[in-house]
Scaffold this motif. Structure first.
Motif, PDB file in Angstrom:
ATOM      1  N   TRP A 167       0.745  -1.142   0.231  1.00  0.00           N
ATOM      2  CA  TRP A 167      -0.071   0.078  -0.075  1.00  0.00           C
ATOM      3  C   TRP A 167       0.756   1.094   0.510  1.00  0.00           C
ATOM      4  O   TRP A 167      -0.148   2.191  -0.571  1.00  0.00           O
ATOM      5  N   ASN A 168       2.375   1.410   0.209  1.00  0.00           N
ATOM      6  CA  ASN A 168       3.096   2.745   0.822  1.00  0.00           C
ATOM      7  C   ASN A 168       2.938   3.213  -1.031  1.00  0.00           C
ATOM      8  O   ASN A 168       3.401   4.239  -0.207  1.00  0.00           O
ATOM      9  N   GLU A 206      13.049  -3.482   9.898  1.00  0.00           N
ATOM     10  CA  GLU A 206      12.308  -2.063   9.684  1.00  0.00           C
ATOM     11  C   GLU A 206      11.202  -1.209  10.231  1.00  0.00           C
ATOM     12  O   GLU A 206      10.493  -1.941  10.927  1.00  0.00           O
ATOM     13  N   PRO A 252      -3.970  -5.888  -5.070  1.00  0.00           N
ATOM     14  CA  PRO A 252      -3.088  -5.078  -5.003  1.00  0.00           C
ATOM     15  C   PRO A 252      -3.779  -4.865  -3.559  1.00  0.00           C
ATOM     16  O   PRO A 252      -4.739  -5.985  -2.418  1.00  0.00           O
ATOM     17  N   GLU A 299      -5.635  -4.257   0.767  1.00  0.00           N
ATOM     18  CA  GLU A 299      -6.469  -4.390   1.151  1.00  0.00           C
ATOM     19  C   GLU A 299      -6.369  -2.954   1.763  1.00  0.00           C
ATOM     20  O   GLU A 299      -7.554  -2.559   1.750  1.00  0.00           O
ATOM     21  N   THR A 324       4.581   0.971  -7.181  1.00  0.00           N
ATOM     22  CA  THR A 324       5.706  -0.349  -6.576  1.00  0.00           C
ATOM     23  C   THR A 324       4.771  -2.020  -7.361  1.00  0.00           C
ATOM     24  O   THR A 324       5.384  -1.933  -8.524  1.00  0.00           O
ATOM     25  N   GLY A 368       5.930  -6.824  -0.600  1.00  0.00           N
ATOM     26  CA  GLY A 368       5.682  -6.556   0.837  1.00  0.00           C
ATOM     27  C   GLY A 368       6.855  -6.945   1.605  1.00  0.00           C
ATOM     28  O   GLY A 368       7.951  -6.923   1.583  1.00  0.00           O
ATOM     29  N   SER A 369       6.440  -7.463   3.135  1.00  0.00           N
ATOM     30  CA  SER A 369       7.374  -7.928   3.676  1.00  0.00           C
ATOM     31  C   SER A 369       7.767  -9.353   4.056  1.00  0.00           C
ATOM     32  O   SER A 369       6.997 -10.106   2.784  1.00  0.00           O
ATOM     33  N   MET A 396      -1.495   2.354   7.425  1.00  0.00           N
ATOM     34  CA  MET A 396      -2.100   1.034   8.006  1.00  0.00           C
ATOM     35  C   MET A 396      -1.805   1.249   9.440  1.00  0.00           C
ATOM     36  O   MET A 396      -0.621   1.252  10.130  1.00  0.00           O
ATOM     37  N   PHE A 448       6.177 -11.042  -6.235  1.00  0.00           N
ATOM     38  CA  PHE A 448       5.360 -10.128  -4.734  1.00  0.00           C
ATOM     39  C   PHE A 448       6.316  -9.052  -4.461  1.00  0.00           C
ATOM     40  O   PHE A 448       7.474  -8.557  -4.365  1.00  0.00           O
ATOM     41  N   GLY A 476      -2.572 -15.494  -1.300  1.00  0.00           N
ATOM     42  CA  GLY A 476      -2.692 -16.879  -0.797  1.00  0.00           C
ATOM     43  C   GLY A 476      -3.313 -18.135  -2.543  1.00  0.00           C
ATOM     44  O   GLY A 476      -2.743 -19.012  -2.700  1.00  0.00           O
ATOM     45  N   CYS A 505      10.414  -6.808  -1.238  1.00  0.00           N
ATOM     46  CA  CYS A 505      10.531  -7.108   0.478  1.00  0.00           C
ATOM     47  C   CYS A 505      11.625  -5.921   0.976  1.00  0.00           C
ATOM     48  O   CYS A 505      11.672  -4.883   0.312  1.00  0.00           O
ATOM     49  N   GLY A 506      11.133  -5.285   2.220  1.00  0.00           N
ATOM     50  CA  GLY A 506      11.467  -4.148   2.648  1.00  0.00           C
ATOM     51  C   GLY A 506      12.555  -4.273   3.094  1.00  0.00           C
ATOM     52  O   GLY A 506      14.116  -5.080   2.732  1.00  0.00           O
ATOM     53  N   GLY A 507      13.269  -3.343   3.777  1.00  0.00           N
ATOM     54  CA  GLY A 507      14.110  -2.737   3.584  1.00  0.00           C
ATOM     55  C   GLY A 507      15.358  -2.112   5.611  1.00  0.00           C
ATOM     56  O   GLY A 507      14.206  -1.884   5.786  1.00  0.00           O
ATOM     57  N   LEU A 527      18.256  -3.107   0.478  1.00  0.00           N
ATOM     58  CA  LEU A 527      17.824  -3.138  -0.036  1.00  0.00           C
ATOM     59  C   LEU A 527      18.724  -1.828  -1.384  1.00  0.00           C
ATOM     60  O   LEU A 527      18.432  -1.919  -2.121  1.00  0.00           O
ATOM     61  N   PHE A 551       8.983   1.446   9.012  1.00  0.00           N
ATOM     62  CA  PHE A 551       8.192   1.945   8.531  1.00  0.00           C
ATOM     63  C   PHE A 551       7.661   3.346   9.174  1.00  0.00           C
ATOM     64  O   PHE A 551       6.338   3.592   8.877  1.00  0.00           O
TER      65      PHE A 551
HETATM   66  P1  NAD Z   1       2.429  -6.943   3.696  1.00  0.00           P
HETATM   67  O1  NAD Z   1       3.363  -7.974   3.441  1.00  0.00           O
HETATM   68  O2  NAD Z   1       1.391  -6.851   4.918  1.00  0.00           O
HETATM   69  O3  NAD Z   1       1.201  -7.542   2.206  1.00  0.00           O
HETATM   70  C1  NAD Z   1       1.833  -7.118   1.300  1.00  0.00           C
HETATM   71  C2  NAD Z   1       0.657  -7.698   0.276  1.00  0.00           C
HETATM   72  O4  NAD Z   1       0.828  -9.694   0.503  1.00  0.00           O
HETATM   73  C3  NAD Z   1      -0.763  -7.625   0.781  1.00  0.00           C
HETATM   74  O5  NAD Z   1      -1.671  -7.194  -0.730  1.00  0.00           O
HETATM   75  C4  NAD Z   1      -1.319  -8.461   1.174  1.00  0.00           C
HETATM   76  O6  NAD Z   1      -2.972  -8.919   0.974  1.00  0.00           O
HETATM   77  C5  NAD Z   1      -0.609  -9.741   0.979  1.00  0.00           C
HETATM   78  N1  NAD Z   1      -0.369 -10.624   1.498  1.00  0.00           N
HETATM   79  C6  NAD Z   1      -0.610 -10.612   2.864  1.00  0.00           C
HETATM   80  N2  NAD Z   1      -1.013 -11.896   3.371  1.00  0.00           N
HETATM   81  C7  NAD Z   1      -0.569 -13.181   2.466  1.00  0.00           C
HETATM   82  C8  NAD Z   1      -0.740 -14.761   1.991  1.00  0.00           C
HETATM   83  N3  NAD Z   1       0.052 -15.818   3.177  1.00  0.00           N
HETATM   84  N4  NAD Z   1      -0.221 -14.844   0.567  1.00  0.00           N
HETATM   85  C9  NAD Z   1      -0.625 -14.031  -0.254  1.00  0.00           C
HETATM   86  N5  NAD Z   1      -0.538 -12.746  -0.200  1.00  0.00           N
HETATM   87  C10 NAD Z   1      -0.328 -12.358   1.453  1.00  0.00           C
HETATM   88  O7  NAD Z   1       3.135  -6.159   3.174  1.00  0.00           O
HETATM   89  P2  NAD Z   1       2.395  -3.714   3.640  1.00  0.00           P
HETATM   90  O8  NAD Z   1       2.084  -3.753   4.501  1.00  0.00           O
HETATM   91  O9  NAD Z   1       1.327  -4.374   2.194  1.00  0.00           O
HETATM   92  O10 NAD Z   1       3.943  -3.506   2.719  1.00  0.00           O
HETATM   93  C11 NAD Z   1       4.621  -3.164   2.813  1.00  0.00           C
HETATM   94  C12 NAD Z   1       5.915  -3.643   3.168  1.00  0.00           C
HETATM   95  O11 NAD Z   1       6.192  -3.572   1.920  1.00  0.00           O
HETATM   96  C13 NAD Z   1       7.497  -3.250   3.898  1.00  0.00           C
HETATM   97  O12 NAD Z   1       8.013  -3.904   4.694  1.00  0.00           O
HETATM   98  C14 NAD Z   1       7.884  -2.277   2.321  1.00  0.00           C
HETATM   99  O13 NAD Z   1       9.169  -1.665   3.033  1.00  0.00           O
HETATM  100  C15 NAD Z   1       8.125  -3.819   1.710  1.00  0.00           C
HETATM  101  N6  NAD Z   1       8.176  -3.010   0.825  1.00  0.00           N
HETATM  102  C16 NAD Z   1       8.972  -3.420  -0.720  1.00  0.00           C
HETATM  103  C17 NAD Z   1       8.889  -2.673  -1.611  1.00  0.00           C
HETATM  104  C18 NAD Z   1       9.932  -3.131  -2.637  1.00  0.00           C
HETATM  105  O14 NAD Z   1      10.498  -2.864  -3.851  1.00  0.00           O
HETATM  106  N7  NAD Z   1      11.295  -3.810  -2.300  1.00  0.00           N
HETATM  107  C19 NAD Z   1       8.202  -1.889  -2.100  1.00  0.00           C
HETATM  108  C20 NAD Z   1       7.462  -1.715  -1.511  1.00  0.00           C
HETATM  109  C21 NAD Z   1       7.109  -1.964  -0.428  1.00  0.00           C
END
Ligand code: NAD
Length: 505
Positions: free
Chosen positions: A149-150, A375, A174, A176, A155, A225-226, A323, A223, A211, A248-250, A403, A377
């Motif tokens: 979402w960030n 991280e 995307p 939630e 992204t 996210g975290s 969030m 993917f 999932g 993932c995160g940084g 990262l 954030f």
């Molecule tokens: P998150 O990991 O909570 O969620 C990311 C996505 O995964 C969401 O769409 C979520 O619904 C989905 N998800 C959750 N559980 C799942 C599962 N079991 N199976 C499949 N999908 C699932 O992350 P967030 O809070 O949305 O985003 C923040 C994180 O993203 C931070 O750690 C940030 O550093 C990272 N991020 C990384 C980059 C990059 O390019 N490396 C860019 C932006 C954000």
């Protein structure tokens, strides 16, 4: 302004729905279905059919469609930025900047796909000298993109733009927290390419929907996210041997050398650490400053931070947290740092408010504190005095994440040498985040920050499989791959190889 009602999916009535809220006001922005496994599978089946058409167009046939998509976004930047402001909370200007980057990346991916991925002759070598040899990078089929979402435009589009340009269809899930922004991106595609609307489609929901996408028969999951969620995505994808890209995160570090332009470094550290409320994967979270520059640097940082404040209007430095649960993490890191002997020279525990997190600058924080290791954030920085830049680099590299990062130094040559030794996927010298603005450069991390690359030639190849083709030009008098091979043929071949490769130079 977009009528949000138009952004709602028009599919069959869902069993369950969820709302997204404006982080500033708490008002409902939009309502979306929670797509279950069946509905995700149907979306992927439609995408599989569309992928056949999209692939059949070839590079040249896809270009006009991709250009129309790019124009559709470019002409409506303000409309999309308004939606990003409402659903994600970031200031309008920051949203405009984010979308502008996307347009540039889309243009690059469109313009370079053929050159990077198209058939290319390679030397056939000694043993196959009677053949031509070529490699080309073919689309995978359907790519599932799971986004955060960030940066809800930049992204996911880092994967979507490059996957489409490489000839794949995409099913996008995307976050939630930002599905209306995802809906907008998919609707823009449908307006630009109505005959291929199923080439880019949307599924919405929470982790279970993500999932289900992993298990739906897609050919790859991209993917972002975290790392914690990334592990779950990898486990789900492992069931079907589905390849994954992990963004993932940084915990990015910024190094400040004794001879650096301290004013520029302080300005950059603040912006990279605190813009978007610190909710940036490549945001600075740790600053290491050479002893000789430390006091002056901290003074500059404190002075420059004085005018920074969160809010919801145009004057705000950043918006409220998108969030709400992140507040607990930010508070824990600040509290731990202070309890471990750190000092807040700006902000502190009282700055961590659900309505908007104010700037916090922490000094004297031990390297094993959560504020240094995990991280955060949030709009926080730890600033640490180091003997010299070498010690700063060693501490920067002592992280599970890797990262991005930045180096500020008086010598560009020294800066580049340090950048190359930084354990991260991307480093900018005397600026911050510049690598993200260069479409030709790969974007991605090491360690807990993930693997695989978006952007640039590597980002295009990420969404393809390499295909090798040889074509025999003429038959050799002796065929080595035949049961009719004369007995002495292998001995002659071994002798030949000894002559060509046997000399050790
Ligand atoms: P998150 O990991 O909570 O969620 C990311 C996505 O995964 C969401 O769409 C979520 O619904 C989905 N998800 C959750 N559980 C799942 C599962 N079991 N199976 C499949 N999908 C699932 O992350 P967030 O809070 O949305 O985003 C923040 C994180 O993203 C931070 O750690 C940030 O550093 C990272 N991020 C990384 C980059 C990059 O390019 N490396 C860019 C932006 C954000």
């Amino acid at each position: 302004m977009a009528n949000i009602e138009q952004l709602r999916p028009m599919d069959a009535a869902p069993a369950a729905t969820f709302h997204t809220l404006d982080p500033s006001t708490g008002a409902v922005v939009a309502t979306f279905p929670v797509d279950d496994a069946g509905s995700v599978e149907r979306a992927v089946e439609r995408a599989q059919a569309a992928a056949v058409w999209w692939r059949s167009l070839g590079f040249a046939g896809r270009v006009p469609h991709l250009r129309r998509y790019k124009s559709e976004i470019a002409r409506r930047i303000d409309e999309l930025a308004d939606l990003v402001h409402r659903e994600n909370g970031k200031p309008h200007g920051d949203a405009v900047l984010e979308i502008t980057l996307v347009v540039d990346h889309l243009a690059w991916a469109t313009g370079h796909a053929r050159k990077v991925l198209g058939p290319r002759r390679v030397s056939a070598g000694l043993l196959a000298a009677n053949s031509t040899a070529s490699v080309e990078y073919q689309p995978l089929g359907v790519v599932g993109v799971i986004g955060p979402w960030n940066y809800p435009v930049f992204t996911p589009m880092g994967s979507i733009a490059y996957a489409l340009a490489a000839g794949n269809a995409v099913v996008f899930k995307p976050s939630e927290y930002t599905p209306a922004i995802g809906r907008w991106l998919v609707d823009a595609w449908a307006r630009a390419v109505p005959e291929g609307r199923d080439v880019l489609t949307l599924v919405t929901g929470f982790g279970d929907t993500g999932g289900a996408l992993c298990r739906s028969g897609v050919d790859k999951i991209a993917f972002t996210g975290s790392a914690a969620t990334g592990r779950k995505v990898m486990a789900a994808c492992a069931e079907g041997l589905v390849p994954v890209l992990m963004e993932c995160g940084g915990k990015d570090a910024l190094l400040v050398d004794a001879d650096a332009d301290l004013d520029a470094a302080a300005d950059a550290a603040l912006w990279c650490g605190m813009s978007n409320g610190g909710q940036t994967c490549i945001g600075t979270e740790r600053v290491y400053v050479a002893d000789a520059a430390y006091d002056r640097f901290v003074d500059l940082l404190v002075a420059k931070a004085a005018d920074l404040a969160p809010g919801s209007g145009d004057e705000a430095s950043w918006g409220p947290p998108t969030m709400p649960s992140q507040i607990d993490t930010i508070r824990r890191h600040v509290t731990d740092a202070l309890a471990a002997g750190g000092r807040a020279v700006v902000g502190g525990e009282s700055s961590v408010r659900p309505s908007g997190v104010g700037p916090t600058i922490l000094v004297d924080v031990p390297e094993d504190a959560s504020a240094v290791r995990e991280e955060t954030f949030g709009p926080t920085l730890t600033v640490t005095r180091v003997r010299d830049i070498e010690e700063g680099l060693a501490l920067a590299n002592d992280s599970e994440f890797g990262l991005g990062g930045a180096v500020f130094t008086g010598s560009r040559r020294r800066g580049v040498a340090l950048a190359r030794r930084m354990r991260s996927g991307m480093t900018s010298v005397n600026s911050i985040m510049t690598f993200a603005m260069v479409p030709g450069l790969p974007f991605g991390g090491v360690g807990e920050s993930g693997f695989g690359r978006i952007h640039g030639a590597d980002g295009l190849r990420e969404f393809t499989r390499a295909k090798a083709v040889t074509a025999q030009r003429f038959a050799l008098p002796v065929n080595l791959t035949s049961f009719g091979r004369p007995a002495k043929a292998t001995a002659v071949t071994a002798k030949l190889m000894g002559l060509v490769h046997g000399r050790n130079r």
